[in-house]
Design a protein around this motif. Structure first.
Motif, PDB file in Angstrom:
ATOM      1  N   LEU A 117       0.702  -0.924  -0.200  1.00 57.50           N
ATOM      2  CA  LEU A 117      -0.301  -0.104  -0.128  1.00 57.50           C
ATOM      3  C   LEU A 117       1.381   1.020  -0.048  1.00 57.50           C
ATOM      4  CD1 LEU A 117      -2.818  -1.259   2.735  1.00 57.50           C
ATOM      5  CD2 LEU A 117      -2.602  -1.021   0.057  1.00 57.50           C
ATOM      6  N   SER A 118       1.848   1.002   0.397  1.00 60.59           N
ATOM      7  CA  SER A 118       3.596   2.043   0.277  1.00 60.59           C
ATOM      8  C   SER A 118       3.630   2.673  -1.002  1.00 60.59           C
ATOM      9  CB  SER A 118       4.167   2.309   1.111  1.00 60.59           C
ATOM     10  OG  SER A 118       5.302   1.044   0.220  1.00 60.59           O
ATOM     11  N   ILE A 119       3.528   1.991  -1.523  1.00 59.33           N
ATOM     12  CA  ILE A 119       3.800   2.030  -3.280  1.00 59.33           C
ATOM     13  C   ILE A 119       2.413   3.392  -4.027  1.00 59.33           C
ATOM     14  CG2 ILE A 119       3.855   1.591  -6.041  1.00 59.33           C
ATOM     15  CD1 ILE A 119       5.567   0.553  -3.486  1.00 59.33           C
ATOM     16  N   PRO A 120       3.036   4.279  -3.906  1.00 63.04           N
ATOM     17  CA  PRO A 120       2.599   5.713  -4.634  1.00 63.04           C
ATOM     18  C   PRO A 120       1.636   5.035  -5.958  1.00 63.04           C
ATOM     19  CG  PRO A 120       4.668   5.627  -4.802  1.00 63.04           C
ATOM     20  CD  PRO A 120       4.533   4.881  -4.204  1.00 63.04           C
ATOM     21  N   ASP A 121       0.536   5.845  -5.958  1.00 66.74           N
ATOM     22  CA  ASP A 121      -0.750   5.349  -7.179  1.00 66.74           C
ATOM     23  C   ASP A 121      -0.598   5.984  -8.084  1.00 66.74           C
ATOM     24  OD1 ASP A 121      -2.619   4.018  -5.020  1.00 66.74           O
ATOM     25  OD2 ASP A 121      -3.384   6.578  -5.132  1.00 66.74           O
ATOM     26  N   GLY A 122       0.287   6.177  -8.316  1.00 70.29           N
ATOM     27  CA  GLY A 122       0.763   7.000  -9.859  1.00 70.29           C
ATOM     28  C   GLY A 122       1.427   5.680 -10.578  1.00 70.29           C
ATOM     29  N   GLN A 123       2.764   4.994 -10.003  1.00 73.56           N
ATOM     30  CA  GLN A 123       2.622   3.755 -10.403  1.00 73.56           C
ATOM     31  C   GLN A 123       1.746   2.645 -10.645  1.00 73.56           C
ATOM     32  OE1 GLN A 123       6.673   2.161  -8.511  1.00 73.56           O
ATOM     33  NE2 GLN A 123       7.166   3.772  -7.660  1.00 73.56           N
ATOM     34  N   TRP A 124       0.540   2.874 -10.269  1.00 75.54           N
ATOM     35  CA  TRP A 124      -0.270   1.983 -10.750  1.00 75.54           C
ATOM     36  C   TRP A 124      -0.532   1.852 -12.365  1.00 75.54           C
ATOM     37  CZ3 TRP A 124      -2.458  -2.704  -8.247  1.00 75.54           C
ATOM     38  CH2 TRP A 124      -1.344  -3.372  -6.646  1.00 75.54           C
ATOM     39  N   GLU A 125      -1.191   3.355 -11.908  1.00 80.95           N
ATOM     40  CA  GLU A 125      -2.014   4.181 -13.171  1.00 80.95           C
ATOM     41  C   GLU A 125      -1.297   3.983 -14.016  1.00 80.95           C
ATOM     42  OE1 GLU A 125      -2.673   7.878 -11.786  1.00 80.95           O
ATOM     43  OE2 GLU A 125      -4.311   6.863 -10.333  1.00 80.95           O
ATOM     44  N   ALA A 126       0.076   4.125 -13.788  1.00 85.06           N
ATOM     45  CA  ALA A 126       1.305   4.331 -15.104  1.00 85.06           C
ATOM     46  C   ALA A 126       1.145   2.750 -15.967  1.00 85.06           C
ATOM     47  CB  ALA A 126       2.098   4.454 -14.615  1.00 85.06           C
ATOM     48  N   ALA A 127       1.342   1.847 -14.502  1.00 84.36           N
ATOM     49  CA  ALA A 127       1.072   0.675 -15.345  1.00 84.36           C
ATOM     50  C   ALA A 127      -0.129  -0.845 -16.141  1.00 84.36           C
ATOM     51  CB  ALA A 127       1.542  -0.714 -13.813  1.00 84.36           C
ATOM     52  N   TYR A 128      -1.444   0.404 -15.525  1.00 88.68           N
ATOM     53  CA  TYR A 128      -2.206   0.442 -16.394  1.00 88.68           C
ATOM     54  C   TYR A 128      -1.622   0.708 -17.213  1.00 88.68           C
ATOM     55  CZ  TYR A 128      -4.202  -2.048 -11.775  1.00 88.68           C
ATOM     56  OH  TYR A 128      -4.304  -2.408 -10.546  1.00 88.68           O
ATOM     57  N   VAL A 141       5.634  -4.973 -10.974  1.00 87.83           N
ATOM     58  CA  VAL A 141       6.461  -3.054 -10.276  1.00 87.83           C
ATOM     59  C   VAL A 141       5.789  -3.198  -8.771  1.00 87.83           C
ATOM     60  CG1 VAL A 141       5.085  -0.688 -10.544  1.00 87.83           C
ATOM     61  CG2 VAL A 141       5.367  -2.651 -12.612  1.00 87.83           C
ATOM     62  N   VAL A 142       4.823  -4.110  -7.972  1.00 83.74           N
ATOM     63  CA  VAL A 142       4.473  -3.906  -7.026  1.00 83.74           C
ATOM     64  C   VAL A 142       5.182  -3.719  -5.431  1.00 83.74           C
ATOM     65  CG1 VAL A 142       3.086  -3.353  -4.948  1.00 83.74           C
ATOM     66  CG2 VAL A 142       2.641  -2.635  -7.238  1.00 83.74           C
ATOM     67  N   ILE A 143       5.183  -5.461  -6.404  1.00 77.09           N
ATOM     68  CA  ILE A 143       6.317  -6.723  -4.823  1.00 77.09           C
ATOM     69  C   ILE A 143       7.315  -6.366  -4.672  1.00 77.09           C
ATOM     70  CG2 ILE A 143       6.228  -9.345  -4.753  1.00 77.09           C
ATOM     71  CD1 ILE A 143       3.593  -9.369  -5.634  1.00 77.09           C
ATOM     72  N   PRO A 144       8.263  -6.034  -6.376  1.00 78.79           N
ATOM     73  CA  PRO A 144       9.722  -6.300  -6.002  1.00 78.79           C
ATOM     74  C   PRO A 144       9.939  -4.838  -5.623  1.00 78.79           C
ATOM     75  CG  PRO A 144       8.943  -6.520  -8.533  1.00 78.79           C
ATOM     76  CD  PRO A 144       8.135  -6.429  -7.415  1.00 78.79           C
ATOM     77  N   GLN A 145       9.063  -3.535  -5.621  1.00 77.91           N
ATOM     78  CA  GLN A 145       9.101  -2.669  -4.696  1.00 77.91           C
ATOM     79  C   GLN A 145       9.130  -3.119  -3.544  1.00 77.91           C
ATOM     80  OE1 GLN A 145       8.743   1.400  -6.528  1.00 77.91           O
ATOM     81  NE2 GLN A 145       7.655   0.371  -8.018  1.00 77.91           N
TER      82      GLN A 145
END
Length: 235
Positions: A117-128, A141-145
């Motif tokens: 949940l600490s991963i910024p929403d922008g990274q989710w949106e960029a990946a989508y 994207v998320v789990i490695p970070q």
């Protein structure tokens, strides 16, 4: 040197290897197996709790609530002494692995979930936006970070588990603490034996703390390189 002092030194030196051997043969494998299973369970639980499918999230939320809300020693007793009443009998080591794995999974899931949940929403949106599915975003994207973020607290949980395995003595696993109880029954020197056990646990914890410091520095350097590479791409 008095006779008692010589006797205590003799007991200390004679018992050190049997205690260390019990630690290497039972405490270490019990810790490693339980932690490995618990890590997988923690990851599955964390992902399920942030899942969009409500029933799955509720099941794992109940699991975390149950394990975190009851003492570990009670859980071990339920698994080892309670389950035989309904026809499920487990050997002590297996019962201990199940109990410790469930505990690591529940507490570890909160660490992993917070890291995700600490991963910024922008990274989710960029990946989508790049065409990735949710499972791909999590995996690449998320789990490695999140791993980088969760390494310090998860390693702390590992060190705690090493010490918590002493509770396995209550269900007759002949680990380090149980072995000290057996030796105490012959030497009648509980203070000496328990201090010696504390010393061995302290040695284990110190070595693991040194390893943790090195891993944290390594992940910190990797994170800095990743951040620098991202900055170069954006510039």
């Amino acid at each position: 040197m008095s006779d008692r002092t010589e006797r205590l030194i003799g007991i200390f030196t004679d018992s050190f290897w049997p205690l260390l051997q019990a630690g290497l043969e039972y405490t270490v494998p019990l810790t490693l197996v339980s932690y490995a299973i618990g890590l997988v369970l923690a990851l599955v639980t964390a992902i399920s709790r942030i899942s969009r499918w409500g029933p799955l999230s509720m099941v794992f939320r109940f699991y975390v609530w149950l394990i975190r809300g009851t003492p570990l020693i009670v859980q071990l007793f339920v698994i080892f002494y309670g389950l035989p009443s309904i026809g499920v009998t487990l050997d002590p080591f297996t019962a201990a692995v199940i109990g410790f794995s469930l505990s690591v999974g529940a507490y570890g899931s909160e660490i992993v979930r917070a890291a995700i949940l600490s991963i910024p929403d922008g990274q989710w949106e960029a990946a989508y936006a790049s065409g990735m599915r949710r499972s791909q975003v999590l995996r690449w994207v998320v789990i490695p970070q999140a791993v980088n973020v969760s390494v310090p607290p998860m390693f702390n949980a590992f060190i705690s588990l090493v010490k918590d395995t002493s509770l396995a003595a209550t269900i007759t696993v002949t680990e380090l603490f149980r072995k000290s109880q057996q030796i105490t029954a012959f030497t009648y020197e509980p203070l000496l034996m328990y201090c010696e056990v504390a010393l061995i646990y302290l040695i284990f914890s110190t070595l693991l703390t040194i390893l943790q410091d090195r891993l944290e520095r390594r992940f910190s350097r990797q994170g800095a390189r990743i951040g620098e590479a991202d900055g170069n791409r954006l510039s």
